[in-house]
Enzyme design. Structure first.
Site, PDB file in Angstrom:
ATOM      1  N   GLU A 194      46.019  22.794  27.596  1.00  0.00           N
ATOM      2  CA  GLU A 194      47.364  23.308  27.888  1.00  0.00           C
ATOM      3  C   GLU A 194      47.292  24.426  28.927  1.00  0.00           C
ATOM      4  O   GLU A 194      46.264  25.086  29.074  1.00  0.00           O
ATOM      5  CB  GLU A 194      48.004  23.846  26.601  1.00  0.00           C
ATOM      6  CG  GLU A 194      48.329  22.796  25.554  1.00  0.00           C
ATOM      7  CD  GLU A 194      49.658  22.102  25.822  1.00  0.00           C
ATOM      8  OE1 GLU A 194      50.290  22.374  26.857  1.00  0.00           O
ATOM      9  OE2 GLU A 194      50.054  21.279  24.972  1.00  0.00           O
TER      10      GLU A 194
ATOM     11  N   HIS B  79      58.623  23.174  31.014  1.00  0.00           N
ATOM     12  CA  HIS B  79      59.917  22.908  30.369  1.00  0.00           C
ATOM     13  C   HIS B  79      61.105  23.417  31.186  1.00  0.00           C
ATOM     14  O   HIS B  79      62.124  23.798  30.625  1.00  0.00           O
ATOM     15  CB  HIS B  79      59.969  23.533  28.962  1.00  0.00           C
ATOM     16  CG  HIS B  79      58.965  22.983  28.009  1.00  0.00           C
ATOM     17  ND1 HIS B  79      59.060  23.139  26.634  1.00  0.00           N
ATOM     18  CD2 HIS B  79      57.816  22.270  28.201  1.00  0.00           C
ATOM     19  CE1 HIS B  79      58.038  22.564  26.035  1.00  0.00           C
ATOM     20  NE2 HIS B  79      57.261  22.025  26.981  1.00  0.00           N
TER      21      HIS B  79
ATOM     22  N   GLU C 158      53.250  14.762  22.030  1.00  0.00           N
ATOM     23  CA  GLU C 158      53.036  16.175  21.687  1.00  0.00           C
ATOM     24  C   GLU C 158      54.320  16.962  21.817  1.00  0.00           C
ATOM     25  O   GLU C 158      54.554  17.912  21.065  1.00  0.00           O
ATOM     26  CB  GLU C 158      51.944  16.765  22.587  1.00  0.00           C
ATOM     27  CG  GLU C 158      51.459  18.145  22.182  1.00  0.00           C
ATOM     28  CD  GLU C 158      52.255  19.301  22.799  1.00  0.00           C
ATOM     29  OE1 GLU C 158      52.023  20.464  22.403  1.00  0.00           O
ATOM     30  OE2 GLU C 158      53.095  19.037  23.684  1.00  0.00           O
ATOM     31  N   GLU C 159      55.163  16.587  22.762  1.00  0.00           N
ATOM     32  CA  GLU C 159      56.379  17.351  23.027  1.00  0.00           C
ATOM     33  C   GLU C 159      57.513  17.037  22.044  1.00  0.00           C
ATOM     34  O   GLU C 159      58.573  17.643  22.113  1.00  0.00           O
ATOM     35  CB  GLU C 159      56.874  17.086  24.456  1.00  0.00           C
ATOM     36  CG  GLU C 159      55.913  17.525  25.557  1.00  0.00           C
ATOM     37  CD  GLU C 159      55.807  19.033  25.711  1.00  0.00           C
ATOM     38  OE1 GLU C 159      56.368  19.765  24.866  1.00  0.00           O
ATOM     39  OE2 GLU C 159      55.162  19.493  26.667  1.00  0.00           O
TER      40      GLU C 159
ATOM     41  N   HIS D 101      47.776  16.017  26.168  1.00  0.00           N
ATOM     42  CA  HIS D 101      48.860  15.069  25.888  1.00  0.00           C
ATOM     43  C   HIS D 101      49.383  14.494  27.192  1.00  0.00           C
ATOM     44  O   HIS D 101      49.360  15.149  28.245  1.00  0.00           O
ATOM     45  CB  HIS D 101      49.981  15.730  25.082  1.00  0.00           C
ATOM     46  CG  HIS D 101      50.705  16.853  25.757  1.00  0.00           C
ATOM     47  ND1 HIS D 101      51.739  16.640  26.642  1.00  0.00           N
ATOM     48  CD2 HIS D 101      50.572  18.201  25.674  1.00  0.00           C
ATOM     49  CE1 HIS D 101      52.213  17.810  27.069  1.00  0.00           C
ATOM     50  NE2 HIS D 101      51.512  18.766  26.500  1.00  0.00           N
TER      51      HIS D 101
ATOM     52  N   ASP E 188      52.265  21.027  32.617  1.00  0.00           N
ATOM     53  CA  ASP E 188      52.300  20.787  31.164  1.00  0.00           C
ATOM     54  C   ASP E 188      52.451  19.301  30.879  1.00  0.00           C
ATOM     55  O   ASP E 188      53.550  18.819  30.652  1.00  0.00           O
ATOM     56  CB  ASP E 188      53.460  21.567  30.553  1.00  0.00           C
ATOM     57  CG  ASP E 188      53.509  21.499  29.048  1.00  0.00           C
ATOM     58  OD1 ASP E 188      52.478  21.159  28.438  1.00  0.00           O
ATOM     59  OD2 ASP E 188      54.571  21.777  28.468  1.00  0.00           O
TER      60      ASP E 188
ATOM     61  N   ASP F  52      52.534  13.036  27.525  1.00  0.00           N
ATOM     62  CA  ASP F  52      53.994  13.004  27.609  1.00  0.00           C
ATOM     63  C   ASP F  52      54.521  14.280  28.245  1.00  0.00           C
ATOM     64  O   ASP F  52      53.807  15.285  28.387  1.00  0.00           O
ATOM     65  CB  ASP F  52      54.609  12.809  26.220  1.00  0.00           C
ATOM     66  CG  ASP F  52      54.187  13.907  25.243  1.00  0.00           C
ATOM     67  OD1 ASP F  52      53.010  14.304  25.260  1.00  0.00           O
ATOM     68  OD2 ASP F  52      55.034  14.381  24.452  1.00  0.00           O
TER      69      ASP F  52
END
Length: 387
Positions: free
Chosen positions: A170, A357, A142-143, A78, A110, A80
């Protein structure tokens, strides 16, 4: 590996903001990342398609392929990132910082870091003949909503069976992941009746009704945990977390409105839709008993639990290349979306999910060269004619 080129590519991706979020304040497009990847892949002789995600301005998926035929390998990721904690970073989140043998930057691990790894691996096969196609997938959202992964199915990806194997890059610390939990996020809203707190009969307290709902959900959680267990997970049962609650406006008023958000992480063998229906049935009983209105809204449609056969050809090949047994994790990825398209799938990439994150996200540089070797090994195994 051309270290300078790798660093330049990662720096370019980190520089492009591509936050996705349920909050309109944060949400933005990924189209600039997609066009950057498209340019790099076209230079490596890939046929590139950019597919807009319906209903989402400036958001798109990318499908790039090299080689013809069926049964190929997908390298998926992903584009994003999550929002960032402004003012809590030690450096600019959008400037790749090389320090302490780490690359710092929003999305560095990530999972924008996977794309330069894949490109470096592809460059080892610049003059190779591909017996099976190699396909690069880059998705949106995706997030947040998983709109990109959902769009792939609607756009007909793999209808012709061109892909048989898929690696979702990932951050796994270069350990192959064959199984993970699902996730769904819901909001409950209860509407009662306000009134003067001196006389409870003057109203209908939504907060007290929420107390009963939470008790019912905790009982449901206990029943699920007694019924479903999988020792492959560190936490072997499904989990339900009450994340936030809001209600009322003053101590001397009967609470008329109360809302609570929660998530449920199912294990393989469970269905998000079945869990959601069971919750609706249980809260309907509380609503009737308390004479309140209860609405259940899905905040995030969810990711189904994922499990690939550990004896599959892909998992065995990854275990051999990684020199590590496959494992299970609690977080969710796009893997089940690809699996549902008839593709053997696993999750495998550089970096640690522990760094995702949060402020000062980084990817350890020691992970990069081994990651390129592993991805190169998978390309060689599934795309290149074996002598």
């Amino acid at each position: 590996m051309n270290e300078k080129l790798f660093t330049q590519r990662l720096a370019e991706l980190v520089k492009i903001p591509s936050v996705s979020s349920h909050s309109a304040q944060w949400d933005m497009g990924n189209i600039k990342v997609i066009h950057t990847l498209a340019g790099w892949l076209e230079a490596l002789q890939f046929d590139v398609q950019i597919l807009p995600v319906d209903g989402h301005e400036n958001k798109a998926n990318l499908i790039a392929s090299r080689g013809k035929g069926k049964g190929g390998l997908v390298l998926a990721g992903h584009t994003d990132t999550v929002p960032y904690d402004e003012g809590r970073w030690q450096s600019d989140p959008f400037v790749l910082t090389d320090s302490n043998e780490r690359f710092y930057g929003l999305g560095a691990t990530d999972m924008k870091g996977f794309f330069p790894v894949a490109l470096a691996a592809i460059e080892r096969f610049e003059k190779a003949e591909f017996q099976q196609p190699l396909i690069i997938l880059a998705t949106a959202d995706e997030e947040s909503s998983m709109s990109g992964a959902n769009a792939l199915a609607a756009q007909g990806f793999n209808e012709q069976g061109q892909a048989r194997y898929a690696v979702v890059g990932e951050p796994t610390g270069l350990k192959p992941i064959y199984m993970h939990k699902g996730i769904m996020m819901e909001e409950l809203r209860i509407t009662g009746q306000s009134g003067h707190s001196s006389n409870p009969a003057l109203g209908n307290n939504a907060m007290e009704a929420m107390h009963e709902v939470m008790s019912e959900l905790m009982l449901f959680r206990q029943e699920l945990q007694e019924r479903y267990q999988n020792p492959g997970f560190a936490v072997p049962t499904p989990t339900m977390n009450f994340g936030c609650i809001h209600g009322g406006d003053n101590p001397n008023r009967i609470c008329a409105d109360c809302a609570m958000q929660f998530d449920l992480r199912a294990i393989p063998g469970m269905s998000n839709d079945e869990m959601r229906q069971a919750i609706k049935e249980r809260i309907a009983i509380v609503a009737q008993r308390r004479q309140v209105t209860i609405e259940l809204e899905t905040l995030f449609g969810g990711v189904e639990p994922f499990a690939e056969d550990r004896s599959s050809e892909l998992v065995k090949a990854a275990e051999q290349l990684c020199q590590h047994d496959s494992e299970a994790v609690a977080y969710a990825t796009e893997a089940p979306f690809l699996q549902q398209l008839g593709i053997e799938t696993l999750v495998l990439g550089p970096g640690s999910i522990d760094q995702a994150h949060q402020p000062d996200e980084f990817i350890a540089q020691e992970q990069i060269a081994p990651a390129i070797d592993i991805i190169s090994g998978l390309i060689n195994r599934f795309c290149i004619p074996q002598k």
